[in-house]
Design a protein around this motif. Sequence first.
Motif, PDB file in Angstrom:
ATOM      1  N   THR A   1      39.973  45.414  45.520  1.00  0.00           N
ATOM      2  CA  THR A   1      40.693  46.056  44.432  1.00  0.00           C
ATOM      3  C   THR A   1      40.376  45.323  43.140  1.00  0.00           C
ATOM      4  N   TYR A   2      39.781  46.035  42.198  1.00  0.00           N
ATOM      5  CA  TYR A   2      39.402  45.485  40.898  1.00  0.00           C
ATOM      6  C   TYR A   2      40.504  45.829  39.911  1.00  0.00           C
ATOM      7  N   MET A   3      41.333  44.854  39.570  1.00  0.00           N
ATOM      8  CA  MET A   3      42.475  45.100  38.699  1.00  0.00           C
ATOM      9  C   MET A   3      42.061  45.041  37.230  1.00  0.00           C
ATOM     10  N   ARG A   4      42.806  45.736  36.395  1.00  0.00           N
ATOM     11  CA  ARG A   4      42.493  45.809  34.962  1.00  0.00           C
ATOM     12  C   ARG A   4      42.488  44.455  34.271  1.00  0.00           C
ATOM     13  N   ASN A   5      43.252  43.524  34.775  1.00  0.00           N
ATOM     14  CA  ASN A   5      43.340  42.200  34.140  1.00  0.00           C
ATOM     15  C   ASN A   5      42.198  41.275  34.550  1.00  0.00           C
ATOM     16  N   GLY A   6      41.214  41.791  35.306  1.00  0.00           N
ATOM     17  CA  GLY A   6      40.075  40.983  35.715  1.00  0.00           C
ATOM     18  C   GLY A   6      40.247  40.281  37.047  1.00  0.00           C
ATOM     19  N   LYS A   7      41.391  40.463  37.689  1.00  0.00           N
ATOM     20  CA  LYS A   7      41.588  39.855  39.008  1.00  0.00           C
ATOM     21  C   LYS A   7      40.971  40.745  40.079  1.00  0.00           C
ATOM     22  N   LEU A   8      40.516  40.110  41.135  1.00  0.00           N
ATOM     23  CA  LEU A   8      39.899  40.789  42.263  1.00  0.00           C
ATOM     24  C   LEU A   8      40.686  40.437  43.511  1.00  0.00           C
ATOM     25  N   ARG A   9      41.223  41.452  44.163  1.00  0.00           N
ATOM     26  CA  ARG A   9      41.957  41.225  45.416  1.00  0.00           C
ATOM     27  C   ARG A   9      41.104  41.737  46.564  1.00  0.00           C
ATOM     28  N   ILE A  10      40.906  40.896  47.572  1.00  0.00           N
ATOM     29  CA  ILE A  10      40.058  41.234  48.696  1.00  0.00           C
ATOM     30  C   ILE A  10      40.890  41.267  49.967  1.00  0.00           C
ATOM     31  N   ASP A  11      40.761  42.357  50.700  1.00  0.00           N
ATOM     32  CA  ASP A  11      41.417  42.498  51.996  1.00  0.00           C
ATOM     33  C   ASP A  11      40.323  42.716  53.029  1.00  0.00           C
ATOM     34  N   ASN A  12      40.210  41.779  53.974  1.00  0.00           N
ATOM     35  CA  ASN A  12      39.228  41.959  55.046  1.00  0.00           C
ATOM     36  C   ASN A  12      39.667  41.223  56.296  1.00  0.00           C
ATOM     37  N   ASN A  13      38.798  41.183  57.264  1.00  0.00           N
ATOM     38  CA  ASN A  13      39.127  40.559  58.548  1.00  0.00           C
ATOM     39  C   ASN A  13      39.173  39.039  58.476  1.00  0.00           C
ATOM     40  N   ARG A  14      38.575  38.456  57.446  1.00  0.00           N
ATOM     41  CA  ARG A  14      38.591  36.999  57.272  1.00  0.00           C
ATOM     42  C   ARG A  14      39.554  36.653  56.144  1.00  0.00           C
ATOM     43  N   ILE A  15      39.985  35.420  56.108  1.00  0.00           N
ATOM     44  CA  ILE A  15      40.838  34.974  55.022  1.00  0.00           C
ATOM     45  C   ILE A  15      39.951  34.478  53.890  1.00  0.00           C
ATOM     46  N   ILE A  16      39.956  35.207  52.797  1.00  0.00           N
ATOM     47  CA  ILE A  16      39.177  34.831  51.626  1.00  0.00           C
ATOM     48  C   ILE A  16      40.117  34.884  50.429  1.00  0.00           C
ATOM     49  N   PRO A  17      40.129  33.834  49.619  1.00  0.00           N
ATOM     50  CA  PRO A  17      41.018  33.865  48.464  1.00  0.00           C
ATOM     51  C   PRO A  17      40.594  34.937  47.472  1.00  0.00           C
TER      52      PRO A  17
ATOM     53  N   VAL B   1      28.286  44.206  37.489  1.00  0.00           N
ATOM     54  CA  VAL B   1      29.623  43.806  37.910  1.00  0.00           C
ATOM     55  C   VAL B   1      29.490  42.450  38.579  1.00  0.00           C
ATOM     56  N   CYS B   2      30.208  41.471  38.056  1.00  0.00           N
ATOM     57  CA  CYS B   2      30.128  40.104  38.574  1.00  0.00           C
ATOM     58  C   CYS B   2      31.431  39.743  39.271  1.00  0.00           C
ATOM     59  N   LYS B   3      31.296  39.251  40.512  1.00  0.00           N
ATOM     60  CA  LYS B   3      32.448  38.818  41.303  1.00  0.00           C
ATOM     61  C   LYS B   3      32.391  37.311  41.436  1.00  0.00           C
ATOM     62  N   LYS B   4      33.540  36.681  41.217  1.00  0.00           N
ATOM     63  CA  LYS B   4      33.625  35.230  41.336  1.00  0.00           C
ATOM     64  C   LYS B   4      34.816  34.881  42.214  1.00  0.00           C
ATOM     65  N   ILE B   5      34.508  34.239  43.334  1.00  0.00           N
ATOM     66  CA  ILE B   5      35.539  33.789  44.260  1.00  0.00           C
ATOM     67  C   ILE B   5      35.303  32.299  44.452  1.00  0.00           C
ATOM     68  N   PRO B   6      36.219  31.457  43.988  1.00  0.00           N
ATOM     69  CA  PRO B   6      36.006  30.014  44.031  1.00  0.00           C
ATOM     70  C   PRO B   6      35.584  29.508  45.408  1.00  0.00           C
TER      71      PRO B   6
END
Length: 76
Positions: free
Chosen positions: A11-27, A38-43
């Motif tokens: 889910t790409y939110m308007r405020n620039g946050k990215l929420r990921i829902d999957n089978n693994r735990i990913i922040p 489109v650039c995705k950044k997950i620490p």
Amino acid sequence: MLTDYAHWGETYMRNGKLRIDNNRIIPSGAWIVEKNHVCKKIPDVLSACYEMWVDHDCVELRRASSPIFDAYIRDP
């Protein structure tokens, strides 16, 4: 939301946050558009930019060093 219908959803939110829902735990991370990509950044997990090709509700995320990711646009 982008999803493959089975394993993950992003889910790409308007405020620039990215929420990921999957089978693994990913922040959750952040997204931004840079130089028409489109650039995705997950620490500590991912920092990548993709061309996004869209045809109706079908999406391809393309990156030179990776296979094409097929996804579909759905309401969250």
